[in-house]
Enzyme design. Structure first.
Site, PDB file in Angstrom:
ATOM      1  N   ASN A 157     -10.338  -0.614  -0.363  1.00 12.68           N
ATOM      2  CA  ASN A 157      -8.886  -0.563  -0.238  1.00 12.68           C
ATOM      3  C   ASN A 157      -8.274  -1.158  -1.507  1.00 12.68           C
ATOM      4  O   ASN A 157      -8.367  -2.364  -1.740  1.00 12.68           O
ATOM      5  CB  ASN A 157      -8.455  -1.359   1.000  1.00 12.68           C
ATOM      6  CG  ASN A 157      -6.947  -1.371   1.204  1.00 12.68           C
ATOM      7  OD1 ASN A 157      -6.178  -1.070   0.303  1.00 12.68           O
ATOM      8  ND2 ASN A 157      -6.528  -1.737   2.405  1.00 12.68           N
TER       9      ASN A 157
ATOM     10  N   CYS B  27       0.802  -1.212   0.000  1.00 11.60           N
ATOM     11  CA  CYS B  27       0.000   0.000   0.000  1.00 11.60           C
ATOM     12  C   CYS B  27       0.845   1.278   0.000  1.00 11.60           C
ATOM     13  O   CYS B  27       0.318   2.371  -0.172  1.00 11.60           O
ATOM     14  CB  CYS B  27      -0.938   0.002   1.201  1.00 11.60           C
ATOM     15  SG  CYS B  27      -1.997  -1.468   1.274  1.00 11.60           S
TER      16      CYS B  27
ATOM     17  N   HIS C  45      -3.419   6.758   2.303  1.00  4.78           N
ATOM     18  CA  HIS C  45      -3.833   5.465   1.759  1.00  4.78           C
ATOM     19  C   HIS C  45      -5.255   5.174   2.224  1.00  4.78           C
ATOM     20  O   HIS C  45      -5.583   5.337   3.409  1.00  4.78           O
ATOM     21  CB  HIS C  45      -2.873   4.378   2.241  1.00  4.78           C
ATOM     22  CG  HIS C  45      -3.385   2.997   2.045  1.00  4.78           C
ATOM     23  ND1 HIS C  45      -3.914   2.562   0.854  1.00  4.78           N
ATOM     24  CD2 HIS C  45      -3.458   1.938   2.914  1.00  4.78           C
ATOM     25  CE1 HIS C  45      -4.296   1.300   0.991  1.00  4.78           C
ATOM     26  NE2 HIS C  45      -4.027   0.902   2.227  1.00  4.78           N
TER      27      HIS C  45
END
Length: 331
Positions: A287, A122, A256
């Site tokens: 996500n 990420c 993020h």
């Protein structure tokens, strides 16, 4: 002794254009609830996620990247032939070699651009952005294409109550090029390998056949939450300090898009003023790991919530554990 000629790059680098691609299929929480014992209210309260996008067979890692990159290149006002390097961050391209970046570079029509993949979870977009900045300043490329792309639906265990609702698919891309003034600040990045077990693939590919179940991403939710909220807020503050920017001078915060509770906690810990626009793309995109920051950036600019020239703090963090934060001027 011979002397090597010094590089002739640009004094600084900046993001010149951004593009995104979200798969056509929108998956609401109701679909996730078909395989786990939970509720829409619980998922929203724990993550903020309402829907996510899942790719079909045609929406491959390469195909989504080409779509997002084409938009970024057009937004930057250049041609694909001017791209000198392509950096792709992904954990969901399942061929060990060749790098998917080479396929993307070819399909875009670049002129034999350097192309390679990186794996930084990420935080991958931040890692790629830092590499691109270095290439521009060093002089090895005039324009660099940085792509974050994931098909995390392929790595989702739909029976895992802790993660089944989290992940989505998509691609985000930016073009980085020369600048006459600082527009990408110093990167504060690092890794904490002692915490590598908190987010991981369930089984290695070498054990896949004997396990009988396709590998998936699993995580220790509470441990990751505490680390992200407390440690990553410190990293974000370091990035602001390194860029010489205060929270009051910030226009946009693009963390993020892991979990809206994490985002809210970071905003509070950083004491960001209400005037700062905060990316919350996680609500409808889920996500998407390396793709989450450029996708959120693209949406903020497209909706007018952020504008060209705004000062933005971006921070990615995830499996490794790894992290990367910097301050940028939005394209």
């Amino acid at each position: 002794m011979a002397k090597i000629r010094p590089s002739k790059g640009s004094p600084y680098a900046r993001i010149l254009g951004v593009g995104g691609y979200r798969p056509t299929r929108v998956v609401p929480n109701e679909v996730i609830l078909e395989t786990i014992d939970s509720s829409d209210e619980w998922i929203r309260s724990r993550s903020g996620i309402e829907t996510r996008h899942w790719a079909n067979d045609e929406e491959t890692v390469a195909a989504m990247s080409v779509e997002a990159s084409g938009k970024a290149i057009a937004d930057a006002g250049i041609t694909a032939a001017q791209i000198g390097a392509v950096v792709v961050s992904t954990v969901s391209h399942f061929k060990q070699t060749p790098a998917v970046a080479t396929e993307i570079a070819d399909k875009l029509g670049t002129d034999k651009a350097a192309a390679f993949d990186i794996s930084a979870g990420c935080a991958g977009f931040g890692y790629g952005l830092t590499l691109a900045k270095g290439m521009i300043v060093e002089g090895s490329a005039k324009y660099v294409l940085v792509i974050g792309v994931e098909r995390l639906s392929d790595l989702t265990d739909l029976e895992d109550r802790a993660t089944a609702f989290l992940f989505g698919d998509g691609a985000g891309a930016v073009v980085v090029g020369p600048s006459e003034e600082p527009a990408i600040g110093p990167t504060v990045w690092g890794s904490e390998g002692d915490k590598s077990e908190t987010i991981k693939q369930t089984v290695p590919w070498t054990e896949y056949d004997s396990s009988g179940k396709f590998p998936a991403i699993t995580q220790e939710g509470q441990a990751v939450f505490r680390w992200a909220v407390f440690e990553m807020a410190k990293v974000a503050k370091e990035a602001l300090d390194a860029a010489g920017i205060t929270a009051d001078e910030l226009d946009v915060f693009i963390p993020h898009q892991a979990n809206e509770r994490i985002i809210d906690s970071m905003v509070k810990t950083l004491r960001l003023p209400e005037s700062v626009t905060v990316a919350r793309d996680v609500r409808t995109t889920g996500n998407t790991s390396a793709a989450s920051i450029p996708l959120a950036m693209e949406r903020l600019l497209a909706t007018g919530e952020a504008k060209s020239g705004d000062t933005a703090l971006v921070i990615g963090f995830g499996a490794g554990l790894v992290y990367a934060a910097t301050v940028v001027t939005l394209p």
